[in-house]
Write an enzyme that holds these catalytic residues in place. Structure first.
Site, PDB file in Angstrom:
ATOM      1  N   GLY B  36     -12.838   7.658   1.035  1.00 20.33           N
ATOM      2  CA  GLY B  36     -13.530   6.384   0.897  1.00 20.33           C
ATOM      3  C   GLY B  36     -12.574   5.228   0.674  1.00 20.33           C
ATOM      4  O   GLY B  36     -11.365   5.420   0.525  1.00 20.33           O
ATOM      5  N   ALA B  39     -11.774  -0.833  -4.039  1.00 21.99           N
ATOM      6  CA  ALA B  39     -11.553  -2.269  -4.001  1.00 21.99           C
ATOM      7  C   ALA B  39     -10.123  -2.527  -3.535  1.00 21.99           C
ATOM      8  O   ALA B  39      -9.830  -3.496  -2.854  1.00 21.99           O
ATOM      9  CB  ALA B  39     -11.793  -2.879  -5.367  1.00 21.99           C
ATOM     10  N   GLY B  41      -7.115  -0.437  -1.536  1.00 20.55           N
ATOM     11  CA  GLY B  41      -6.608   0.758  -0.882  1.00 20.55           C
ATOM     12  C   GLY B  41      -7.650   1.780  -0.465  1.00 20.55           C
ATOM     13  O   GLY B  41      -8.848   1.567  -0.618  1.00 20.55           O
ATOM     14  N   VAL B  43      -8.795   6.034  -0.313  1.00 16.61           N
ATOM     15  CA  VAL B  43      -8.627   7.314  -0.994  1.00 16.61           C
ATOM     16  C   VAL B  43      -8.763   8.454   0.016  1.00 16.61           C
ATOM     17  O   VAL B  43      -9.689   8.465   0.828  1.00 16.61           O
ATOM     18  CB  VAL B  43      -9.675   7.494  -2.115  1.00 16.61           C
ATOM     19  CG1 VAL B  43      -9.419   8.776  -2.885  1.00 16.61           C
ATOM     20  CG2 VAL B  43      -9.637   6.304  -3.063  1.00 16.61           C
ATOM     21  N   LYS B  56      -4.654   7.984  -3.557  1.00 17.00           N
ATOM     22  CA  LYS B  56      -5.027   6.603  -3.274  1.00 17.00           C
ATOM     23  C   LYS B  56      -3.800   5.837  -2.826  1.00 17.00           C
ATOM     24  O   LYS B  56      -2.779   5.840  -3.512  1.00 17.00           O
ATOM     25  CB  LYS B  56      -5.647   5.949  -4.505  1.00 17.00           C
ATOM     26  CG  LYS B  56      -6.192   4.559  -4.214  1.00 17.00           C
ATOM     27  CD  LYS B  56      -7.131   4.098  -5.305  1.00 17.00           C
ATOM     28  CE  LYS B  56      -7.823   2.818  -4.927  1.00 17.00           C
ATOM     29  NZ  LYS B  56      -8.780   2.395  -5.937  1.00 17.00           N
ATOM     30  N   ASP B 149     -16.023  -2.063 -14.303  1.00 13.86           N
ATOM     31  CA  ASP B 149     -16.717  -1.922 -13.028  1.00 13.86           C
ATOM     32  C   ASP B 149     -17.566  -0.659 -12.991  1.00 13.86           C
ATOM     33  O   ASP B 149     -17.390   0.193 -12.136  1.00 13.86           O
ATOM     34  CB  ASP B 149     -15.685  -1.917 -11.897  1.00 13.86           C
ATOM     35  CG  ASP B 149     -16.298  -2.302 -10.559  1.00 13.86           C
ATOM     36  OD1 ASP B 149     -17.480  -2.674 -10.539  1.00 13.86           O
ATOM     37  OD2 ASP B 149     -15.591  -2.232  -9.537  1.00 13.86           O
TER      38      ASP B 149
END
Lengths: 244, 317
Positions: B36, B39, B41, B43, B56, B149
């Site tokens: 995925g 925010a 970079g 993964v 990551k 977050d």
């Protein structure tokens, strides 16, 4: 390290300048004076990111040492605060890099350190970003095509104030609109610690046809100068008194 | 510098099989597949000497470094090992093209999304997960940090036994500072319900929004009266009715610590309706009379059946 004040101009526009000096040249001049110029280009829903008129947005930020982003108005709030914060980190990182070069020798930057030490340096950058004082002059393009975007701009600026006022360091904001009626820029809000008061001010803006981005930037730059001139004048006075 | 969302997507089209080798620590990782975009970079699932791990990678070295700092701090403060994935390696990778990328390798958390899990396994899990999250938050807050977050996308349910895990810790911020990273829908500043200062109540607001998001996966607009919108949504969500009081308090910022909220949720979860196990004398009497009636009926029907059999017997002879 002495904690200074970061100075930024945030230009919000939707297209090409068409009057006066080249805005990129003015932005470069501002950068020389220690003022970073960030630019946000607001797109019409029908426009694409690669519209030629918006190349200028990128150029101005590049010569102004700042950050640029081209967005649709729906995501303006998030963009305004992200651009401002990223520009802060970028400036501070530049300062820290300079210090590093003095210690480690030329051609050494953050990336040349092994990851472990880099972490410690980034902590310093973050600390500075949290605690330094910040002055942001917001320069809003109010030419005809921007009219329907102004409510969103206002919301985004309020959101910026929410984000920055959560920091430990102090903030000062001011808002100018261009083109002005007789002058290059029009004062919307004088230097203030918050942007809550804009709700009453923004609707009065009138929109005109020309877009003199260069002259407006120059005038905005002068707003920082004027203030610091006044401050140094006061300081001189004080020292005079002390001597007497 | 330019933040360009389209170029961010194009940044690392790393095909499976790519070998990432560290410049400093000389470890090698083989890319298995993309997991995925964060925010900052991308993964990937990767393979390191036969073990699976998450990697990551980003061209922004400073952002990677910031996240690594957070993971290191979490490692120091974590008790039962659930505050974010554990950090395995940090390094740089020099791409054959000459570009430099920074990356870090962390434990691979395999699991289902929170919303998916609850849809498949039932609403009963909601309370349990809230308790788990509140416990973790309490631990984190005590150590002087706020998650920041907190959102449904950053939570996974690891299986057997089901346990909520945090996967993206990029927003973790020291208490008293400004929230490092947030997502509008979960951010109380966006809803005009408070500041963006890192304090425990910031996370609790986001937690309540996570619960709302589970049942409103399409999200919803704030409208002209954000607070009213939130309260209406909360009131109209049938599955959350049980937790309405604590969730409302979390949204309004009434709680100053997660333990207060956890306490109230626990009370709601442990509540048993007081009817079935106890038997009053009156009901007992009713039961015995009912039993007597039933046994009378039984003996009569047996008698009739026996009579019938007897008749048949006689007729056949």
């Amino acid at each position: 390290m002495k904690k200074g004040t970061l100075k930024q101009i945030l230009l919000i526009t939707d297209g090409c300048s068409n009057k006066g000096e080249n805005p990129s040249a003015v932005a470069a001049l501002a950068f020389e004076q220690g003022i970073t110029v960030n630019v946000i280009g607001v797109l019409e829903d029908s426009q694409t990111e690669h519209d030629s008129g918006l190349q200028e947005v990128e150029d101005i930020a590049l010569s102004g040492g700042g950050v640029s982003q081209i967005v649709y108005q729906q995501v303006l709030s998030k963009t305004v605060q992200a651009v401002t914060k990223q520009a802060m980190t970028q400036t501070l990182q530049g300062v820290v890099n300079q210090e590093l070069q003095q210690i480690l020798g030329p051609n050494q930057s953050l990336e040349d350190l092994p990851p472990e030490q880099r972490g410690e340096v980034m902590e310093v950058v973050e600390d500075l970003g949290e605690t330094c004082d910040l002055e942001v002059l917001v320069l809003v393009d109010t030419s005809a095509s921007m009219t329907d975007k102004l409510p969103t701009v206002q919301e985004a600026l309020f959101d910026l104030s929410v984000s920055l006022n959560a920091r430990i360091g102090r903030n000062r904001f001011s808002i100018y609109a261009f083109p002005g009626k007789k002058t290059a820029i029009n004062k919307v809000l004088d230097w203030a610690p918050r942007l809550d008061s804009i709700s009453s001010v923004f609707p009065k803006l009138t929109s005109g046809g020309i877009t003199p981005t260069g002259p407006a930037l120059k005038e905005a730059m002068y707003q920082f100068g004027k203030k610091s001139l006044l401050r140094s004048f006061r300081n001189e006075n004080r020292s005079d008194v002390e001597e007497a | 510098m330019k933040i360009d969302q389209t170029s961010k997507k194009r940044e690392h089209p790393l095909p499976p099989g790519t070998i990432i080798s560290g410049k400093w620590h000389r470890n090698q990782y083989k890319i298995v597949k993309k997991l995925g975009n964060g925010a900052v970079g991308t993964v990937y699932l990767c393979d390191h000497q036969g073990n699976r791990a998450a990697l990551k990678i980003s061209s922004s070295g400073s952002s990677i470094t910031t996240e690594v700092n957070v993971l290191k701090t979490l490692k120091k403060v974590q008790g039962n090992g659930s505050l974010g994935p554990s950090l395995l390696d940090v390094d740089d990778w020099l791409h054959p093209s000459g570009a430099r990328y920074s990356f870090y390798v962390m434990e691979y958390v395999n699991g289902q999304g929170l919303g998916t899990f609850i849809r498949l396994n039932g609403d009963d899990w909601l309370g349990t997960f809230m308790m788990q999250l509140l416990g973790d938050l309490e631990h984190l807050h005590r150590s002087g940090w706020v998650f920041g977050d907190l959102k449904t996308e950053n939570l996974l349910v690891a299986s057997s036994p089901p346990r909520v895990r945090w996967i993206d810790v990029g927003g973790t911020t020291q208490i008293g500072r400004s929230i490092k990273e947030y997502t509008e829908f979960y951010d109380r500043g966006y809803w005009n319900m408070g500041s963006r200062k890192a304090e425990p109540s910031y996370d609790l607001f986001a937690l309540a929004m996570v619960m709302l998001h589970v049942y409103h996966p399409g999200r919803f607009d704030k409208g002209n009266q954000p607070e009213k919108t939130l309260m209406n949504k909360l009131g109209s969500t049938r599955q959350l009715k049980r937790f309405q009081v604590p969730l409302k308090k979390a949204l309004k910022g009434t709680y100053t610590s997660s333990s207060q909220m956890k306490q109230e949720i626990a009370t709601l979860l442990m509540y048993r309706p007081q009817t079935s196990p106890k038997m009053t004398r009156a009901t007992a009497r009713k039961v015995t009379t009912a039993n007597r009636d039933r046994s009378l009926l039984e003996s009569i029907s047996i008698l009739i059946a026996a009579g019938l059999f007897y008749l048949f017997h006689i007729l056949l002879i």
